[in-house]
Scaffold this active site. Structure first.
Site, mmCIF file in Angstrom:
data_model
loop_
_atom_site.group_PDB
_atom_site.id
_atom_site.type_symbol
_atom_site.label_atom_id
_atom_site.label_comp_id
_atom_site.label_asym_id
_atom_site.label_seq_id
_atom_site.Cartn_x
_atom_site.Cartn_y
_atom_site.Cartn_z
ATOM 1 N N HIS A 222 0.879 -1.188 0.000
ATOM 2 C CA HIS A 222 0.000 0.000 0.000
ATOM 3 C C HIS A 222 0.910 1.230 0.000
ATOM 4 O O HIS A 222 1.742 1.384 -0.897
ATOM 5 C CB HIS A 222 -0.928 -0.108 1.224
ATOM 6 C CG HIS A 222 -2.083 0.833 1.274
ATOM 7 N ND1 HIS A 222 -2.439 1.668 0.252
ATOM 8 C CD2 HIS A 222 -2.982 1.092 2.286
ATOM 9 C CE1 HIS A 222 -3.500 2.382 0.599
ATOM 10 N NE2 HIS A 222 -3.846 2.056 1.837
ATOM 11 N N HIS A 261 -1.767 -2.423 -9.775
ATOM 12 C CA HIS A 261 -2.817 -1.806 -8.963
ATOM 13 C C HIS A 261 -4.015 -2.722 -8.908
ATOM 14 O O HIS A 261 -4.339 -3.368 -9.891
ATOM 15 C CB HIS A 261 -3.232 -0.448 -9.565
ATOM 16 C CG HIS A 261 -3.942 0.410 -8.578
ATOM 17 N ND1 HIS A 261 -5.299 0.347 -8.390
ATOM 18 C CD2 HIS A 261 -3.465 1.307 -7.697
ATOM 19 C CE1 HIS A 261 -5.628 1.194 -7.435
ATOM 20 N NE2 HIS A 261 -4.545 1.780 -6.999
ATOM 21 N N ASP A 312 2.982 5.743 -6.727
ATOM 22 C CA ASP A 312 4.196 5.692 -5.903
ATOM 23 C C ASP A 312 5.467 5.706 -6.735
ATOM 24 O O ASP A 312 6.524 6.106 -6.247
ATOM 25 C CB ASP A 312 4.172 4.434 -5.016
ATOM 26 C CG ASP A 312 3.029 4.484 -4.031
ATOM 27 O OD1 ASP A 312 2.837 5.547 -3.412
ATOM 28 O OD2 ASP A 312 2.299 3.484 -3.903
HETATM 29 N N1 COA Z 1 5.581 -6.696 -10.009
HETATM 30 C C1 COA Z 1 5.550 -7.887 -10.648
HETATM 31 N N2 COA Z 1 4.417 -8.553 -10.906
HETATM 32 C C2 COA Z 1 3.258 -7.991 -10.528
HETATM 33 C C3 COA Z 1 3.213 -6.751 -9.875
HETATM 34 C C4 COA Z 1 4.430 -6.105 -9.627
HETATM 35 N N3 COA Z 1 4.465 -4.923 -8.983
HETATM 36 N N4 COA Z 1 1.929 -6.439 -9.596
HETATM 37 C C5 COA Z 1 1.178 -7.448 -10.065
HETATM 38 N N5 COA Z 1 1.985 -8.386 -10.624
HETATM 39 C C6 COA Z 1 1.543 -9.644 -11.221
HETATM 40 C C7 COA Z 1 1.145 -10.599 -10.135
HETATM 41 O O1 COA Z 1 2.260 -11.346 -9.666
HETATM 42 C C8 COA Z 1 0.143 -11.453 -10.852
HETATM 43 O O2 COA Z 1 0.824 -12.366 -11.657
HETATM 44 P P1 COA Z 1 0.279 -13.881 -11.812
HETATM 45 O O3 COA Z 1 -1.077 -13.726 -12.430
HETATM 46 O O4 COA Z 1 1.300 -14.504 -12.700
HETATM 47 O O5 COA Z 1 0.247 -14.450 -10.424
HETATM 48 C C9 COA Z 1 -0.562 -10.465 -11.755
HETATM 49 O O6 COA Z 1 0.358 -9.405 -11.963
HETATM 50 C C10 COA Z 1 -1.850 -9.903 -11.186
HETATM 51 O O7 COA Z 1 -1.573 -9.262 -9.961
HETATM 52 P P2 COA Z 1 -2.408 -9.460 -8.638
HETATM 53 O O8 COA Z 1 -1.467 -9.883 -7.523
HETATM 54 O O9 COA Z 1 -3.631 -10.236 -8.868
HETATM 55 O O10 COA Z 1 -2.844 -7.989 -8.344
HETATM 56 P P3 COA Z 1 -3.497 -7.483 -6.989
HETATM 57 O O11 COA Z 1 -4.632 -6.659 -7.372
HETATM 58 O O12 COA Z 1 -3.746 -8.545 -6.001
HETATM 59 O O13 COA Z 1 -2.301 -6.620 -6.380
HETATM 60 C C11 COA Z 1 -0.888 -4.849 -5.869
HETATM 61 C C12 COA Z 1 -2.182 -5.261 -6.549
HETATM 62 C C13 COA Z 1 -0.821 -3.326 -5.846
HETATM 63 C C14 COA Z 1 -0.869 -5.334 -4.411
HETATM 64 C C15 COA Z 1 0.308 -5.430 -6.634
HETATM 65 O O14 COA Z 1 0.277 -4.954 -7.948
HETATM 66 C C16 COA Z 1 1.635 -5.107 -5.977
HETATM 67 O O15 COA Z 1 2.036 -5.772 -5.032
HETATM 68 N N6 COA Z 1 2.375 -4.070 -6.480
HETATM 69 C C17 COA Z 1 3.642 -3.693 -5.908
HETATM 70 C C18 COA Z 1 3.444 -2.816 -4.675
HETATM 71 C C19 COA Z 1 2.924 -1.461 -4.998
HETATM 72 O O16 COA Z 1 3.454 -0.766 -5.852
HETATM 73 N N7 COA Z 1 1.903 -1.048 -4.260
HETATM 74 C C20 COA Z 1 1.296 0.252 -4.405
HETATM 75 C C21 COA Z 1 -0.099 0.109 -4.913
HETATM 76 S S1 COA Z 1 -0.799 1.688 -5.293
#
Ligand code: COA
Length: 375
Positions: A222, A261, A312
Site C-alpha cells: 500500500h 494496482h 508511488d
Molecule cells: N511486479 C511484478 N508482478 C506484478 C506486480 C508487480 N508490482 N503487480 C502485479 N503483478 C503480477 C502478479 O504477480 C500477478 O501475476 P500472476 O497472475 O502470474 O500471479 C498479476 O500481476 C496480477 O496481480 P495481482 O497480484 O492479482 O494484483 P493485486 O490486485 O492482487 O495486487 C498490488 C495489486 C498493488 C498489491 C500489486 O500490484 C503489488 O504488489 N504491487 C507492488 C506494490 C505497490 O506498488 N503497491 C502500491 C499500490 S498503489
C-alpha cells in the site's frame, strides 16, 4: 462450502456506497467529488482539495480563507507530545512515530469521547493541522536538531518544508509537493480507508480510526511502496543496470515496487501528472538519473509483463529529489490522506452500520474438551 462465494482480498466486492471519490477502472480515471484529479492538481491548492473532500464543494475565497485560518491556528502540538516524541527510539520508523503520535493526540483531545459528526469534523481539522508538525518534530529530533515551530503565515506545503528543513524552497518545488499531496489525498475503498471506516463503524473515535489507517498504510503493498520504489532505484543506481536488475526480478517472479494496482489494470490516472512534476524536480536539481532508471523499468514492465506504474513510482523519486529522506515518504502520504480518511469517516458515521463480514470455518470439527489431568 463450494456454493459460498469467497472473494479473497475482497476483490470485486462493493462494500458500500460513497460520494467522496470515483475510481474508474475502464477509463483509468479518478474524480474527487466529480472533479478530475489532474484538473484539481493543476488549478487548486491542497487546502482547497481538503475542503472539497470534507464539504463536497470547492470553497469560494471567503470559505477558503476561513478554512486556512482554522487549520493554521491548530498546527502547534503540545509540549507534552513533543516530550513523548523525543522519547521515541531514534531508530523507529517515522510511520510508527506518527501512528503513535496520532494515538497520543487522541488522549489529549478534549472532544475524544464525542463521536458526533460535528465533533468528528473538528477533530479531523486538528489532526490535519497537527500531523505535519509531529512528523517534522520526529524527523528533526532523530537528526539531533531542535524542532521548529509551525508558521501561521505559510501555506500547508510551505509550512511543512519550513518545519522539516528550516526553510521554504522555490515555488516550483512547493507546487510539485502540493501536487503530490492532492494526488495522494483520496482513492476510494483502498486498504487504509476501509480500515478507517471499519474502526469508525464500531463508533470508535476518529483518532482510533486514523491510528489504525496509518498502520494499514505502512505496508509496502500500500503506501509503503513509495519508499520501496526509492530503495529500488538507489539499489539499481544507474539506467545502464536497470534492465539486468529487472531480469533478476523476473527470474524470481518477484514483485517490482511501484507497479500494478488492484483497480487500474491499464494505467493509473495520477501517474502522468506526477511524472511531469518529477521531471520538473529533475530539472531543478539538474540530475535526471532516477527518472532515467524509471523510464527503462516502465518500458520493460510494459512490454514484458503488461503492467503499468502506479502513483508511488513517480512520487518516490520526486520526494527524494526534494531532499526528503526515504522513511519520510509514507508519513507525507499520511499528511495528505488524512483528508480522504476523514471524509470517509464522516460518511460512515452519517449512515452507519457496523462492518462485520463472515468467514467460512476450515478448522477441526467440533470435539470434546479433555481436562488436562487426563491428557
Ligand atoms: N511486479 C511484478 N508482478 C506484478 C506486480 C508487480 N508490482 N503487480 C502485479 N503483478 C503480477 C502478479 O504477480 C500477478 O501475476 P500472476 O497472475 O502470474 O500471479 C498479476 O500481476 C496480477 O496481480 P495481482 O497480484 O492479482 O494484483 P493485486 O490486485 O492482487 O495486487 C498490488 C495489486 C498493488 C498489491 C500489486 O500490484 C503489488 O504488489 N504491487 C507492488 C506494490 C505497490 O506498488 N503497491 C502500491 C499500490 S498503489
Amino acid at each position: 462450502m463450494n456454493e459460498i462465494d469467497i472473494r479473497k482480498g475482497l476483490v470485486g466486492v462493493h462494500a458500500d456506497v460513497t460520494a467522496v471519490s470515483k475510481v474508474m477502472e475502464e477509463s483509468n480515471s479518478l474524480t474527487y467529488r466529480g472533479y478530475a484529479v489532474q484538473d484539481l492538481a493543476e488549478h487548486c491548492s491542497f487546502e482547497e482539495v481538503a475542503y472539497l473532500l470534507w464539504h463536497g464543494e470547492l470553497p469560494d475565497r471567503r470559505q477558503l480563507a476561513a478554512f486556512q485560518k482554522d487549520e493554521r491556528a491548530e498546527r502547534r502540538i503540545s509540549p507534552r507530545l513533543k516530550r513523548v516524541i523525543a522519547e521515541f527510539p531514534r531508530r523507529a520508523h517515522p510511520m510508527d512515530a506518527i501512528r503513535t503520535a496520532v494515538s497520543f493526540m487522541g488522549m489529549e483531545d478534549p472532544e475524544v469521547a464525542d463521536v458526533s459528526e460535528a465533533a468528528t469534523r473538528r477533530k479531523a481539522l486538528r489532526l490535519l493541522a497537527k500531523i505535519p508538525t509531529a512528523i517534522a518534530a520526529f524527523h528533526r529530533i532523530r537528526q539531533g536538531k531542535r524542532t521548529t515551530s509551525p508558521r501561521e503565515d505559510l501555506g500547508f506545503a510551505e509550512n511543512f518544508f519550513h518545519m522539516v528543513f528550516g526553510r521554504v524552497p522555490a515555488p516550483e518545488v512547493v507546487k510539485a509537493f502540493d501536487v503530490s499531496l492532492i494526488l495522494y489525498a483520496e482513492h476510494g475503498f483502498n486498504a487504509s480507508t476501509f480500515t478507517a471506516r471499519t474502526v469508525a463503524s464500531s463508533q470508535a473515535d476518529i483518532h482510533a480510526a486514523i491510528t489504525a489507517a496509518i498502520g494499514s498504510l505502512k505496508g509496502p503493498l500500500h503506501g509503503g511502496a513509495n519508499e520501496a520504489v526509492m530503495h529500488m532505484l538507489t539499489e539499481i543506481g544507474s539506467p545502464e543496470r536497470a534492465k539486468q536488475w529487472l531480469e533478476g526480478k523476473f527470474d524470481h517472479r518477484a514483485l517490482v515496487m511501484g507497479f500494478g494496482h488492484r483497480v487500474y489494470k491499464h494505467g493509473d490516472s495520477r501517474v502522468p501528472t506526477m511524472t511531469r512534476y518529477a521531471e520538473k524536480m529533475a530539472e531543478v536539481i539538474g540530475d535526471d538519473r532516477w527518472l532515467a532508471i524509471e523510464r527503462v523499468l516502465a518500458e520493460e514492465m510494459l512490454t514484458r509483463k503488461n503492467i503499468h506504474p502506479n502513483l508511488d513510482f513517480p512520487a518516490g523519486p520526486t520526494y527524494y529529489m526534494m531532499g526528503f529522506e526515504i522513511p519520510m515518504f509514507t508519513p507525507i502520504f499520511v499528511a495528505s490522506r488524512i483528508t480522504g480518511w476523514a471524509a470517509h469517516v464522516f460518511e460512515q458515521i452519517a449512515d452507519n452500520r457496523l462492518i462485520r463480514p463472515l468467514s467460512v470455518y476450515t478448522g477441526p470439527e467440533q470435539r470434546a474438551v479433555v481436562p488436562i489431568k487426563r491428557r
